[in-house]
Design an enzyme around this catalytic site. Structure first.
Site, PDB file in Angstrom:
ATOM      1  N   ARG A  84       0.849  -1.180   0.000  1.00  0.00           N
ATOM      2  CA  ARG A  84       0.000   0.000   0.000  1.00  0.00           C
ATOM      3  C   ARG A  84       0.886   1.230   0.000  1.00  0.00           C
ATOM      4  NH1 ARG A  84      -3.293  -3.048  -1.425  1.00  0.00           N
ATOM      5  NH2 ARG A  84      -5.370  -3.474  -0.543  1.00  0.00           N
ATOM      6  N   GLU A  87      -2.648   7.690  -4.479  1.00  0.00           N
ATOM      7  CA  GLU A  87      -3.022   7.234  -5.812  1.00  0.00           C
ATOM      8  C   GLU A  87      -4.534   7.338  -6.017  1.00  0.00           C
ATOM      9  OE1 GLU A  87      -3.549   2.491  -5.520  1.00  0.00           O
ATOM     10  OE2 GLU A  87      -1.504   3.140  -5.049  1.00  0.00           O
ATOM     11  N   HIS A  90      -0.982   0.083  -9.755  1.00  0.00           N
ATOM     12  CA  HIS A  90      -1.634  -0.795  -8.780  1.00  0.00           C
ATOM     13  C   HIS A  90      -2.208  -2.029  -9.484  1.00  0.00           C
ATOM     14  CE1 HIS A  90      -3.718  -0.771  -4.585  1.00  0.00           C
ATOM     15  NE2 HIS A  90      -3.431  -2.007  -4.971  1.00  0.00           N
TER      16      HIS A  90
END
Length: 312
Positions: free
Chosen positions: A230, A259, A277
């Site tokens: 993360r 993000e 991601h």
């Protein structure tokens, strides 16, 4: 009778017919606007929500859905799902531990190799009509540090140790002596003993900025950071400062704090590899996570215990 299912993530769009076939009426709302509208228009019907850790599901949203019984995170993370609010309502919360671990570990090694060998930069250089060598360190035999030795961390460790003969160390909430890897009791000590540091911890308040300026300093000017966990785990400003000043050799990032908005300073750096991601988004991984979600949902609505309840 079909069960209204609110879907907050875009990666499962191709599976909507499969959801319908399993008795769910899919309410697809992958954007913020669609999410707000779906909750408002279907508040009286929704019984189950499919989300992921980064997307989450808030307490006020749960409160707006009187028939809600279940919130499912497609992946392992659940940091932005309000677990306390769910527990207070008796709402079942599940996640998908291990279902995408292989894909994430593969991606971690790709980022590690890409950052060290400067593969995106070399590709762009050749496409611009040049043909001269790029130099980067070899991976084999180097020291691999892993922050978080869960299912994904173990997959990364196996690739490093078995595929590249790397010396593996790790930091974890508890030691795992059965693995045979070297345990460090704090992230800074692990970083100081690593050439490549891979972040594989859960997100959330407990791990926020676990990789800070001191950890990056310990990793040093020859070190590389890889984050497939993360973005919140890494202090982004400290990372940018270390990369700009040459106090860190490079980074491979699949996740970034804040993000999908990425700091311009980070995008300008030529010693960073960025991916959106996407570490856990192989077809095989999505198949596995969707299958686990459907099994959890089927168990719940059949009055049986779910397979992977979020601990708490």
């Amino acid at each position: 009778m079909t069960i209204p299912l609110l879907i907050l993530i875009e990666s499962v769009q191709d599976y909507l017919p499969a959801f319908e076939a399993r008795g769910f009426r899919a309410i697809y709302a992958p954007t913020a606007e669609a999410r707000t509208r779906a909750i408002r228009e279907h508040a009286a019907d929704i019984r189950i929500v499919l989300t992921r850790g980064a997307t989450g599901f808030r307490a006020d949203e749960m409160a707006a859905l009187p028939k809600l019984e279940m919130v499912c995170s497609l992946g392992v993370g659940y940091e932005n799902i309000d677990i306390v609010a769910a527990r207070a309502r008796g709402i079942v919360v599940t996640n998908g531990p291990g279902a995408n671990a292989v894909a994430v570990a593969d991606h971690a090694m790709a980022l590690l190799l890409g950052a060290a060998r400067r593969l995106p930069q070399a590709d762009a250089w050749v496409r611009q009509g040049h043909w001269s060598g790029f130099m980067g360190p070899q991976i084999t035999g180097k020291r691999l540090g892993i922050l978080g030795l869960g299912t994904i961390g173990l997959e990364i460790a196996r690739r490093g140790a078995n595929g590249f003969g790397m010396q593996v160390g790790y930091y974890n909430r508890r030691a795992r002596p059965e693995t045979g890897y070297a345990y460090f009791d704090n992230p800074r000590a692990l970083a100081a003993a690593s050439d490549f540091l891979v972040v594989a911890t859960p997100g959330g308040a407990d791990t926020r900025h676990l990789v800070d300026a001191q950890v990056l300093e310990a990793l040093g000017p020859g070190g590389y950071l890889v984050n497939i966990a993360r973005g919140s785990v890494v202090d982004t400003q400290a990372l940018i400062g270390a990369l700009e000043a040459g106090r860190l050799a490079g980074a491979g990032l699949d996740v970034v704090e804040g993000e999908p908005e990425i700091p311009d300073a980070l995008k300008r750096l030529d010693n960073v590899v960025l991916t959106p991601h996407s570490a856990g988004r192989s077809p095989e991984a999505v198949d596995a996570t969707v299958a686990l979600f459907l099994d959890n949902a089927a168990a719940h609505f059949a009055g049986k215990p779910v397979l992977t309840p979020v601990p708490g």
